[in-house]
Design a protein around this motif. Structure first.
Motif, mmCIF file in Angstrom:
data_model
loop_
_atom_site.group_PDB
_atom_site.id
_atom_site.type_symbol
_atom_site.label_atom_id
_atom_site.label_comp_id
_atom_site.label_asym_id
_atom_site.label_seq_id
_atom_site.Cartn_x
_atom_site.Cartn_y
_atom_site.Cartn_z
ATOM 1 N N GLY A 285 12.312 18.413 1.701
ATOM 2 C CA GLY A 285 12.198 19.430 2.738
ATOM 3 C C GLY A 285 10.810 19.559 3.332
ATOM 4 N N SER A 286 9.867 18.673 2.927
ATOM 5 C CA SER A 286 8.498 18.754 3.438
ATOM 6 C C SER A 286 8.314 17.955 4.725
ATOM 7 C CB SER A 286 7.512 18.236 2.390
ATOM 8 O OG SER A 286 7.645 16.826 2.237
ATOM 9 N N GLY A 287 9.358 17.209 5.107
ATOM 10 C CA GLY A 287 9.235 16.336 6.264
ATOM 11 C C GLY A 287 8.710 14.957 5.918
ATOM 12 N N VAL A 288 8.681 14.619 4.621
ATOM 13 C CA VAL A 288 8.182 13.304 4.239
ATOM 14 C C VAL A 288 9.110 12.232 4.819
ATOM 15 C CG1 VAL A 288 9.364 13.266 1.985
ATOM 16 C CG2 VAL A 288 7.315 11.867 2.360
ATOM 17 N N GLU A 289 8.527 11.312 5.549
ATOM 18 C CA GLU A 289 9.292 10.265 6.221
ATOM 19 C C GLU A 289 9.626 9.129 5.278
ATOM 20 O OE1 GLU A 289 7.982 7.116 9.593
ATOM 21 O OE2 GLU A 289 7.795 9.222 10.162
ATOM 22 N N ALA A 290 8.704 8.811 4.368
ATOM 23 C CA ALA A 290 8.921 7.752 3.392
ATOM 24 C C ALA A 290 7.962 7.947 2.229
ATOM 25 C CB ALA A 290 8.725 6.378 4.021
ATOM 26 N N VAL A 291 8.501 7.872 1.020
ATOM 27 C CA VAL A 291 7.685 7.849 -0.193
ATOM 28 C C VAL A 291 7.510 6.371 -0.534
ATOM 29 C CG1 VAL A 291 7.488 8.591 -2.585
ATOM 30 C CG2 VAL A 291 8.670 10.042 -0.931
ATOM 31 N N VAL A 292 6.332 5.838 -0.226
ATOM 32 C CA VAL A 292 6.084 4.397 -0.310
ATOM 33 C C VAL A 292 5.384 4.073 -1.624
ATOM 34 C CG1 VAL A 292 5.025 2.407 0.812
ATOM 35 C CG2 VAL A 292 5.815 4.348 2.196
ATOM 36 N N VAL A 293 6.014 3.233 -2.450
ATOM 37 C CA VAL A 293 5.394 2.775 -3.688
ATOM 38 C C VAL A 293 5.265 1.262 -3.658
ATOM 39 C CG1 VAL A 293 6.202 4.724 -5.089
ATOM 40 C CG2 VAL A 293 7.620 2.668 -4.908
ATOM 41 N N SER A 294 4.282 0.751 -4.396
ATOM 42 C CA SER A 294 4.006 -0.692 -4.374
ATOM 43 C C SER A 294 3.903 -1.251 -5.789
ATOM 44 C CB SER A 294 2.717 -0.968 -3.598
ATOM 45 O OG SER A 294 2.848 -0.592 -2.258
ATOM 46 N N PRO A 295 5.046 -1.433 -6.456
ATOM 47 C CA PRO A 295 4.984 -2.136 -7.740
ATOM 48 C C PRO A 295 4.646 -3.610 -7.542
ATOM 49 C CG PRO A 295 7.255 -1.755 -7.093
ATOM 50 C CD PRO A 295 6.402 -1.016 -6.115
ATOM 51 N N ASP A 296 4.919 -4.128 -6.353
ATOM 52 C CA ASP A 296 4.616 -5.503 -5.930
ATOM 53 C C ASP A 296 5.469 -6.547 -6.626
ATOM 54 O OD1 ASP A 296 2.585 -4.799 -4.011
ATOM 55 O OD2 ASP A 296 1.371 -4.252 -5.716
ATOM 56 N N SER A 297 5.625 -6.418 -7.920
ATOM 57 C CA SER A 297 6.639 -7.202 -8.626
ATOM 58 C C SER A 297 7.529 -6.217 -9.371
ATOM 59 C CB SER A 297 5.989 -8.172 -9.610
ATOM 60 O OG SER A 297 6.980 -8.821 -10.388
ATOM 61 N N LEU A 298 8.717 -6.662 -9.723
ATOM 62 C CA LEU A 298 9.593 -5.847 -10.573
ATOM 63 C C LEU A 298 9.953 -6.621 -11.828
ATOM 64 C CD1 LEU A 298 11.517 -4.209 -7.641
ATOM 65 C CD2 LEU A 298 10.149 -3.002 -9.357
ATOM 66 N N ASP A 299 9.001 -7.461 -12.228
ATOM 67 C CA ASP A 299 9.029 -8.151 -13.516
ATOM 68 C C ASP A 299 7.819 -7.656 -14.305
ATOM 69 O OD1 ASP A 299 9.847 -10.716 -15.249
ATOM 70 O OD2 ASP A 299 7.652 -10.698 -15.010
ATOM 71 N N ASP A 300 8.036 -7.176 -15.523
ATOM 72 C CA ASP A 300 6.959 -6.526 -16.273
ATOM 73 C C ASP A 300 5.780 -7.453 -16.541
ATOM 74 O OD1 ASP A 300 8.029 -3.968 -16.399
ATOM 75 O OD2 ASP A 300 9.231 -4.419 -18.180
ATOM 76 N N ASN A 301 6.043 -8.726 -16.794
ATOM 77 C CA ASN A 301 4.938 -9.656 -17.066
ATOM 78 C C ASN A 301 4.050 -9.839 -15.839
ATOM 79 O OD1 ASN A 301 5.543 -10.194 -19.774
ATOM 80 N ND2 ASN A 301 7.032 -11.785 -19.216
ATOM 81 N N VAL A 302 4.670 -10.047 -14.683
ATOM 82 C CA VAL A 302 3.886 -10.212 -13.465
ATOM 83 C C VAL A 302 3.155 -8.916 -13.127
ATOM 84 C CG1 VAL A 302 3.970 -10.761 -11.005
ATOM 85 C CG2 VAL A 302 5.415 -12.016 -12.609
ATOM 86 N N MET A 303 3.798 -7.782 -13.359
ATOM 87 C CA MET A 303 3.143 -6.491 -13.099
ATOM 88 C C MET A 303 1.892 -6.348 -13.963
ATOM 89 S SD MET A 303 6.511 -4.051 -12.765
ATOM 90 C CE MET A 303 5.682 -2.538 -12.232
ATOM 91 N N ARG A 304 1.974 -6.768 -15.216
ATOM 92 C CA ARG A 304 0.786 -6.723 -16.073
ATOM 93 C C ARG A 304 -0.295 -7.658 -15.539
ATOM 94 N NH1 ARG A 304 4.567 -6.042 -20.279
ATOM 95 N NH2 ARG A 304 4.809 -8.297 -20.544
ATOM 96 N N ASN A 305 0.116 -8.854 -15.118
ATOM 97 C CA ASN A 305 -0.856 -9.806 -14.559
ATOM 98 C C ASN A 305 -1.538 -9.254 -13.313
ATOM 99 O OD1 ASN A 305 -0.141 -11.624 -16.559
ATOM 100 N ND2 ASN A 305 1.257 -12.784 -15.257
ATOM 101 N N LEU A 306 -0.819 -8.422 -12.561
ATOM 102 C CA LEU A 306 -1.373 -7.814 -11.356
ATOM 103 C C LEU A 306 -2.289 -6.637 -11.653
ATOM 104 C CD1 LEU A 306 1.815 -7.869 -9.088
ATOM 105 C CD2 LEU A 306 -0.325 -9.074 -8.619
ATOM 106 N N GLY A 307 -2.304 -6.197 -12.923
ATOM 107 C CA GLY A 307 -3.150 -5.068 -13.296
ATOM 108 C C GLY A 307 -2.529 -3.714 -13.025
ATOM 109 N N LYS A 308 -1.211 -3.647 -12.921
ATOM 110 C CA LYS A 308 -0.548 -2.380 -12.657
ATOM 111 C C LYS A 308 -0.682 -1.431 -13.848
ATOM 112 C CE LYS A 308 0.889 -3.263 -8.531
ATOM 113 N NZ LYS A 308 0.425 -2.468 -7.382
ATOM 114 N N SER A 309 -0.796 -0.144 -13.541
ATOM 115 C CA SER A 309 -0.923 0.870 -14.584
ATOM 116 C C SER A 309 0.431 1.454 -14.973
ATOM 117 C CB SER A 309 -1.851 2.003 -14.114
ATOM 118 O OG SER A 309 -1.320 2.627 -12.961
#
Length: 462
Positions: A285-309
């Protein structure tokens, strides 16, 4: 008092370029105006004729600042904006010589900050500024001649005006950008070095050492109301990660809800954590047009390699909370990251197929290597070799994997065109030598538009 022209090079007509409202250079201009300097923002969306006729050089400027936002288009392609910038600035310099004028030439902006030591030479500038430019430009404008010919790079620093001064934009500039279809404008709510450790991201370098200034809610409210009065109905909060400090993010969303401006929508870059139920309810209800997230990969190993928290568990939890609160979601995925294999690509595709709606996926292939990032340090590639696009080594078959593994509902005509164009460009781009002792995994190659040393145009095969 100095006379300062600020030239928004991001507004030049260039292939793959989509100009956005120049919020960063407007912050610099506002600071200079408040200090009593005479300024002009040269923007080619507002004044297209200025590209060809250079009529804005009719004034005897003490300082001309060139701001660079992006170095090249986001998609893999045999293209870059660098040559356009070099060509245009060279035209300006020749015209200044013809007129017998000798102003101080300064470079700045996010894209410039990444390549400051290289671009200051290529563009023939006297001074370069890394990071936030207000304080540095105020120092320069006090005595421009003292910087003439020095070829120095200055690190930007904290500007107290961010907390105290309401940023109101000129009506002519606002009008030029509101005329664009579904025009959007950026708004800063805070200045803080990003705590994330994504290996491809240079924002921490661009932002500098900033513990974090949060814009007071009354100042932010004035800015948003002014933007709305000017005709904008879409804003983007430009914080590196909007909800990196959840309490502050909740205050901003609460303010937007309280203002309740007719037709106003907004978006930002989010992270899947911290993202609690209360935040999800507040966003609804705040008028948010898009909640944009960037996991970049959806494989846990690659996400770790990318430095994701975070990992896929946090992404799932974020999606569940978003669904409960009927939030519009966009998930950025980039195939071809560190450690990407046939199996990791399948894992990402499987997650997408099982958990995302048709319109929630934003997909790219290939990681552009940028200076001052973990990827560039890992590959021992210095700034001069990265000025023209170079990509982290990946198997070019990844384009086929995406088409094979994703549900057909995601393979829209637009995505298919982008994938095919990217694959064609990747196959034409040259292999670039790695640093001694660094070798890509079997089947993977470095792709680059530039040859060794960054020479323009040497890397695309015809």
């Amino acid at each position: 008092m100095s006379r300062v022209a600020l030239v928004n090079l991001a507004s030049l007509p260039m292939d793959g370029n989509e100009p956005i409202f120049p919020i960063g250079v407007r912050c610099v201009q506002d600071a200079l105006d408040r200090a009593g300097h005479v300024t002009r923002l040269v923007d080619f969306v507002e004044a297209p004729d200025g590209v060809a006729n250079l009529a804005w050089l009719d004034h005897d400027w003490d300082v001309i600042g060139f701001t660079i936002r992006n170095i090249d288009p986001i998609e893999i392609s045999c293209g870059t904006h660098v040559d356009d910038y070099i060509s245009f600035v060279e035209r300006v310099r020749k015209e200044l010589v013809r007129r017998g004028l000798d102003p101080l030439l300064v470079g700045g902006g996010p894209g410039f900050s990444l390549f400051a030591s290289t671009l200051i030479s290529k563009l023939g500038l006297d001074v370069g500024v890394i990071g936030p430019g207000e304080t540095a430009m105020l120092d320069i404008a006090k005595n421009p001649r003292s910087f003439k010919g020095r070829g120095v790079v200055i690190q930007g620093s904290r500007h107290s005006g961010f907390l105290n001064d309401t940023l109101m934009h000129p009506s002519s500039l606002m009008g030029a950008y509101t005329s664009a279809h579904r025009a959007m404008i950026g708004v800063e709510t805070r200045r803080k070095t990003c705590y994330q450790t994504c290996g491809y991201c240079p924002y921490a370098h661009i932002d500098g050492d900033n513990d974090g200034d949060l814009k007071p809610m009354d100042v932010l409210a004035e800015e948003i109301q002014g933007i709305h009065r000017a005709g904008f109905r879409r804003i983007f909060f430009t914080d590196g990660i909007f909800n990196s400090e959840l309490r502050a993010a909740k205050q901003v969303v609460g303010l937007v809800r309280e203002l309740a401006l007719d037709g106003l929508t907004w978006s930002a870059y989010f992270t899947p954590k911290p993202f609690d139920e209360e935040f999800g309810e507040l966003l609804n209800g705040s008028g948010v047009e898009a909640v944009v997230v960037s996991p970049d990969s959806l494989d846990d190993n690659v996400m770790r390699n990318l430095g994701k928290s975070f990992d896929t568990r946090h992404v799932l939890r974020f999606l569940e909370r978003s669904r409960r609160n009927e939030l519009p979601v966009r998930v950025n995925v980039v195939f071809g990251g560190p450690g990407e294999t046939r199996e990791s690509a399948r894992n990402s595709a499987r997650f997408i197929n099982d958990n995302l709606a048709d319109d929630e996926l934003v997909l790219h292939v290939g990681y552009r290597i940028l200076p001052a990032t973990a990827l560039s340090r890992q590959l021992k590639m210095d700034e001069s070799r990265l000025l023209y696009p170079a990509y982290y080594p990946f198997d070019v078959d990844v384009f086929n994997w995406v088409i094979q593994d994703l549900d057909s509902r995601f393979i829209t005509p637009g995505l298919m065109i982008n994938l095919l164009a990217g694959r064609a460009s990747a196959r034409k781009m040259a292999k670039v030598e790695a640093a001694p002792g660094i070798e890509p995994a079997p089947g993977m190659t470095y792709l680059a538009l530039a040859g060794r040393g960054g020479e323009s145009g040497s890397g695309c095969h015809t």
